[in-house]
Design a protein around this motif. Structure first.
Motif, PDB file in Angstrom:
ATOM      1  N   PRO B  67      -2.649 -12.564  -6.877  1.00 31.12           N
ATOM      2  CA  PRO B  67      -1.895 -12.924  -5.663  1.00 31.12           C
ATOM      3  C   PRO B  67      -2.808 -13.510  -4.578  1.00 31.12           C
ATOM      4  CG  PRO B  67      -1.530 -10.611  -6.249  1.00 31.12           C
ATOM      5  CD  PRO B  67      -2.607 -11.118  -7.142  1.00 31.12           C
ATOM      6  N   GLU B  69      -2.042 -13.370  -1.409  1.00 32.95           N
ATOM      7  CA  GLU B  69      -1.949 -12.531  -0.217  1.00 32.95           C
ATOM      8  C   GLU B  69      -1.179 -11.264  -0.525  1.00 32.95           C
ATOM      9  OE1 GLU B  69       0.492 -14.179   2.869  1.00 32.95           O
ATOM     10  OE2 GLU B  69       1.857 -15.099   1.443  1.00 32.95           O
ATOM     11  N   PHE B  70      -1.423 -10.242   0.271  1.00 29.01           N
ATOM     12  CA  PHE B  70      -0.629  -9.013   0.217  1.00 29.01           C
ATOM     13  C   PHE B  70      -0.882  -8.254   1.510  1.00 29.01           C
ATOM     14  CE2 PHE B  70      -4.750  -7.745  -1.404  1.00 29.01           C
ATOM     15  CZ  PHE B  70      -4.950  -6.494  -0.849  1.00 29.01           C
ATOM     16  N   SER B  71      -0.098  -7.218   1.755  1.00 25.35           N
ATOM     17  CA  SER B  71      -0.276  -6.455   2.995  1.00 25.35           C
ATOM     18  C   SER B  71      -0.531  -4.997   2.700  1.00 25.35           C
ATOM     19  CB  SER B  71       0.975  -6.575   3.877  1.00 25.35           C
ATOM     20  OG  SER B  71       1.115  -7.893   4.330  1.00 25.35           O
ATOM     21  N   ALA B  79       3.517  -3.589   8.304  1.00 25.23           N
ATOM     22  CA  ALA B  79       2.517  -4.339   7.533  1.00 25.23           C
ATOM     23  C   ALA B  79       1.371  -4.682   8.469  1.00 25.23           C
ATOM     24  CB  ALA B  79       3.143  -5.596   6.960  1.00 25.23           C
ATOM     25  N   HIS B  82      -2.938  -7.773   6.914  1.00 23.42           N
ATOM     26  CA  HIS B  82      -2.522  -8.856   6.026  1.00 23.42           C
ATOM     27  C   HIS B  82      -3.751  -9.485   5.383  1.00 23.42           C
ATOM     28  CE1 HIS B  82      -1.410 -13.168   5.199  1.00 23.42           C
ATOM     29  NE2 HIS B  82      -0.577 -12.493   4.433  1.00 23.42           N
ATOM     30  N   GLU B 189       3.837   1.526  -4.391  1.00 26.93           N
ATOM     31  CA  GLU B 189       3.601   0.206  -4.976  1.00 26.93           C
ATOM     32  C   GLU B 189       4.201  -0.899  -4.109  1.00 26.93           C
ATOM     33  OE1 GLU B 189       4.606   0.001  -9.113  1.00 26.93           O
ATOM     34  OE2 GLU B 189       3.833  -2.055  -9.267  1.00 26.93           O
ATOM     35  N   SER B 190       5.381  -0.638  -3.542  1.00 24.56           N
ATOM     36  CA  SER B 190       6.001  -1.700  -2.751  1.00 24.56           C
ATOM     37  C   SER B 190       5.360  -1.803  -1.360  1.00 24.56           C
ATOM     38  CB  SER B 190       7.506  -1.488  -2.639  1.00 24.56           C
ATOM     39  OG  SER B 190       7.761  -0.305  -1.921  1.00 24.56           O
ATOM     40  N   ARG B 191       4.844  -0.688  -0.856  1.00 25.50           N
ATOM     41  CA  ARG B 191       4.185  -0.724   0.451  1.00 25.50           C
ATOM     42  C   ARG B 191       2.855   0.009   0.378  1.00 25.50           C
ATOM     43  NH1 ARG B 191       8.403  -0.701   5.314  1.00 25.50           N
ATOM     44  NH2 ARG B 191       9.513  -2.505   4.573  1.00 25.50           N
ATOM     45  N   PRO B 223      -3.859  -1.952  -4.644  1.00 28.19           N
ATOM     46  CA  PRO B 223      -4.826  -3.037  -4.480  1.00 28.19           C
ATOM     47  C   PRO B 223      -6.271  -2.597  -4.730  1.00 28.19           C
ATOM     48  CG  PRO B 223      -3.297  -2.972  -2.635  1.00 28.19           C
ATOM     49  CD  PRO B 223      -3.031  -1.751  -3.442  1.00 28.19           C
ATOM     50  N   SER B 265      -1.247  -7.998 -10.058  1.00 27.81           N
ATOM     51  CA  SER B 265      -1.678  -6.865  -9.238  1.00 27.81           C
ATOM     52  C   SER B 265      -2.609  -7.370  -8.133  1.00 27.81           C
ATOM     53  CB  SER B 265      -2.421  -5.859 -10.117  1.00 27.81           C
ATOM     54  OG  SER B 265      -1.806  -4.605 -10.047  1.00 27.81           O
ATOM     55  N   PRO B 266      -2.490  -6.802  -6.914  1.00 30.37           N
ATOM     56  CA  PRO B 266      -3.302  -7.319  -5.806  1.00 30.37           C
ATOM     57  C   PRO B 266      -4.791  -6.992  -5.937  1.00 30.37           C
ATOM     58  CG  PRO B 266      -1.880  -5.527  -5.051  1.00 30.37           C
ATOM     59  CD  PRO B 266      -1.527  -5.781  -6.475  1.00 30.37           C
TER      60      PRO B 266
END
Lengths: 223, 484
Positions: B67, B69-71, B79, B82, B189-191, B223, B265-266
């Motif tokens: 990815p 980007e991710f937060s 979030a 970033h 996982e989502s946050r 991450p 995966s981040p």
């Protein structure tokens, strides 16, 4: 109608001269004693501004705006005060001015506004003030304190001339002299024989109070 | 316009990447985990014992799924970090063994109470977007030293966390703590609230622990932040360009393992590169070349479109002195100008051997300055000065103008009392001013409100493991617990 003292206070803190004027006029219209409006409303706002400034939550442009609002309120209430025959207890009489050749007035004006808010009777002679003008006004008003401002290293020397002129006029035994301005230091104040120095307007109030307390203790001032 | 610093020209970026690909293809990386070897083998790598030679097509393929980007999320679901683009965040340095005692200003082994204080101070400073598991506490047994740091951070902070495991067993415990904190695996996982640092060993060595760590993190979707640490002249080529090649190759190998374990995966292109000091044999984190290496590494990561990390703002001074200020200030500015997404290292002294709460507070001032610089010069007004002069001409009373009052907060950065602008000869020295600030921040700190179900779940994990090693204390937490 209940007087809205908290709105008066807020108009000063938020630096809104129009609101302060309107609230002062409203107070007069509702028959609220001018002294109450000043002491329980507007002055408390100025005191809060001083505290917030010291805590670095307000800054010079904010304080100037608050000073403008205070002036606006006082210009409505002072004539009213006289009409009502009331008088604010005078914490002391102070003459202020910027030295000859210097036209910077912001710092001195702030000092004046804060001193007024804290109950001092302030005579602001403005900028480019000669030694004679300081002496004359001090004699005329029986001043307790003379505050001399200078923003330039060149005009700073004028502070020394004022101290000397007040001495020649025989006023120094009962009169305190305080100095301020960007280039001024405590050391300079001592060197020229002034009684005190403050780094900003908030400290100038504490300084003036402190000096007059000492005077009272020494029995110089009739209270 | 936001100012930006690119250390390398495009041609050099290409050459560095080209050699990194070539290095992985020809020399290869050593990989210690059977799981990871199997993954890269199945994807087409040539395996000889623990040497893995990665064709660039395999690496390129992995880069495609990583990815951009991710937060990271705070406990409240914001979030607040970033990773991506040129966004810049700072967090305190990690895993320090010593603390500069606040009273004596002498180094001593860090205790749980020290870490708690640092977490509380960092929580109050907006300059730190994330917490880190900053110290290894000497009053806690070694076996649980890594996850216990995370427990303390979760207990005292709402912010995202930069952390890392010391072993595969404790990695699972740390994941369990985060799952408990988030209220379930899916929520975590989502946050994600934390990123895990994983360190390859220079040169080109993904140990069993490091490689398996990448595999596990990828599989659970937490991450991973690669912290590659070439030491120019000792464990990496002496030239900065050569070390940048090695850093890139180590990161590329790590990302390949990671993305093969679970595409998408981040993962962060990060590092703690440094030069090797040829007179003392130390690793100067405050040297200008170390800063240059960090900037170069991040630029390569950006060229690949990846989120980035670096290790700056640390100093090699042993005390809070002019050297500490100088090294930390310059690297904070450089890292910010390079647009590195997460810059770790604030608060650290003595070649990362010693943490200091006072320095963390001073570094927040460095970060504040860097942030102001990044805002650049605003030229968006209808006029720049003509409109202003129309109001005041020669009077010079700018301080009284309404626009001054409206705009000064945007134009000027306001340092705390740590920075002396009083011109008062009686002003206390910087250490005294900083101690005052620490005191103020500690007074204002309030522990976040954590649901009691979450607290109980965290404590259950901790006490079950502690019982197994006959350690029955919760240093740093006990004082918060009301007896039942």
């Amino acid at each position: 109608m209940e007087p809205d003292f908290s709105a008066m206070r807020a108009s000063i803190v938020s630096g809104a001269p129009e609101t302060a004027t309107a609230l002062a006029k409203q107070a007069v219209a509702f028959g609220i004693p001018a002294l109450d409006a000043i002491n329980q409303g507007f002055v408390l706002g100025m005191a809060e501004v001083g505290e917030q400034f010291a805590r670095r939550q307000m800054f010079l442009p904010d304080m100037l705006a608050s000073a403008e609002a205070m002036k606006a309120a006082m210009s409505v209430l002072e004539p009213e005060l006289m009409r009502q025959g009331a008088e604010r207890p005078n914490a002391g009489t102070v003459i202020l001015g910027t030295t000859k050749g210097d036209i910077h007035e912001i710092g001195k004006t702030l000092v004046g506004t804060l001193l007024t808010a804290h109950g001092f009777k302030v005579f602001d002679l403005g900028v480019d003030v000669t030694c004679d003008q300081f002496v004359e006004k001090a004699q005329e008003t029986h001043a307790d304190v003379v505050g001399v401002s200078a923003l330039l290293t060149t005009t700073m020397r004028g502070q020394k001339s004022v101290v000397e002129a007040l001495g020649r006029a025989g006023l120094r035994p009962t009169l305190k002299v305080i100095v301020g301005g960007a280039p001024v230091t405590r050391q300079w104040a001592q060197e020229i024989g002034a009684d005190g120095y403050a780094k900003d307007a908030v400290n100038a109030v504490a300084l003036t109070r402190g000096l007059l307390e000492k005077k009272v203790a020494a029995g110089d001032v009739a209270v | 316009m936001r100012p930006k610093l690119n250390l390398l020209d495009a041609k050099l970026v290409d050459r560095i990447l080209e050699e990194a690909f070539e290095l992985l293809e020809r020399i290869g990386a050593r990989v210690g985990s059977a799981d990871a070897i199997e993954l890269v083998g199945a994807a087409g790598a040539r395996i000889e014992g623990d040497i893995v030679r990665l064709p660039r097509s395999v690496v390129r393929h992995a880069l495609q799924s990583a990815p951009h980007e991710f937060s990271l999320y705070s406990r409240s679901g914001q979030a607040s970090v970033h990773y991506g683009g040129d966004d810049v965040h700072f967090d305190p340095g990690s895993s320090c063994l010593n603390i500069l005692d606040s009273e004596s200003q002498n180094p001593r082994p860090a205790m749980s109470e020290d870490l708690v204080r640092m977490i509380q101070v960092a929580e109050m400073l907006p300059e730190y977007a994330a917490q880190s598991t900053a110290m290894v506490c000497s009053d806690v047994p070694n076996e649980i030293g890594d996850w216990y740091r995370l427990l303390l951070v979760l207990w005292y902070s709402d912010k995202p966390v930069i952390t890392g495991a010391f072993s595969l067993g404790t990695l699972q415990t740390m994941i369990s703590l985060l799952v408990a904190d988030s209220g379930g695996m899916a929520a975590l996982e989502s946050r994600p609230r934390a990123v895990f640092d994983v360190c390859p060993s220079p040169p080109l060595n993904w140990s069993e622990f490091a490689a398996q760590n990448m595999v596990e993190l990828a599989r659970v979707g937490i991450p991973a932040e690669i912290v590659s640490m070439p030491l120019a002249g000792a464990t990496a080529p002496v030239t900065l360009a050569g070390s940048l090649v090695q850093h890139a190759a180590e990161c590329l190998a790590g990302i390949t393992i990671h993305q093969l374990a679970k595409p998408g995966s981040p993962v962060v292109w990060g590092g703690a590169p440094a030069i090797f000091d040829m007179s003392t044999g130390n690793t100067p984190m405050g040297s200008i070349e170390t800063a240059m290496l960090n900037l170069g590494c991040a630029q390569i990561g950006k060229a690949l479109g990846l989120p980035t990390h670096g290790y700056l703002v640390a100093s090699d001074a042993r005390q809070i002195d002019a050297q500490a200020g100088m090294e930390s200030a310059s690297s904070a500015l450089l890292g910010a100008l390079a647009g590195i997404n997460m810059i770790s290292g604030a608060g650290m002294l003595d070649f990362l051997a010693c943490h200091s709460i006072e320095k963390l507070v001073i570094d927040a001032e460095n970060i504040g300055r860097a942030r102001r610089l990044l805002k650049g010069v605003n030229g968006s007004g209808e006029t720049l000065a003509l409109g202003t002069f129309a109001q005041t001409a020669w009077k010079g009373d700018f301080l009284k103008l309404k626009e001054t009052r409206t705009l000064f907060r945007q134009e000027q950065h306001f340092p705390s009392q740590v920075i002396d602008r009083t011109s008062d000869p009686n002003t206390p020295d910087i250490l005294a001013r900083t101690r005052d600030r620490v005191h103020e921040l500690m007074q204002a700190y309030e522990r976040p409100k954590i649901p009691s179900a979450v607290e109980n779940a965290l404590l259950k994990i901790a006490s079950e493991i502690e019982r197994s090693i006959a350690f029955e204390h919760l240093p740093g937490i006990e004082t918060c617990l009301t007896p039942h």
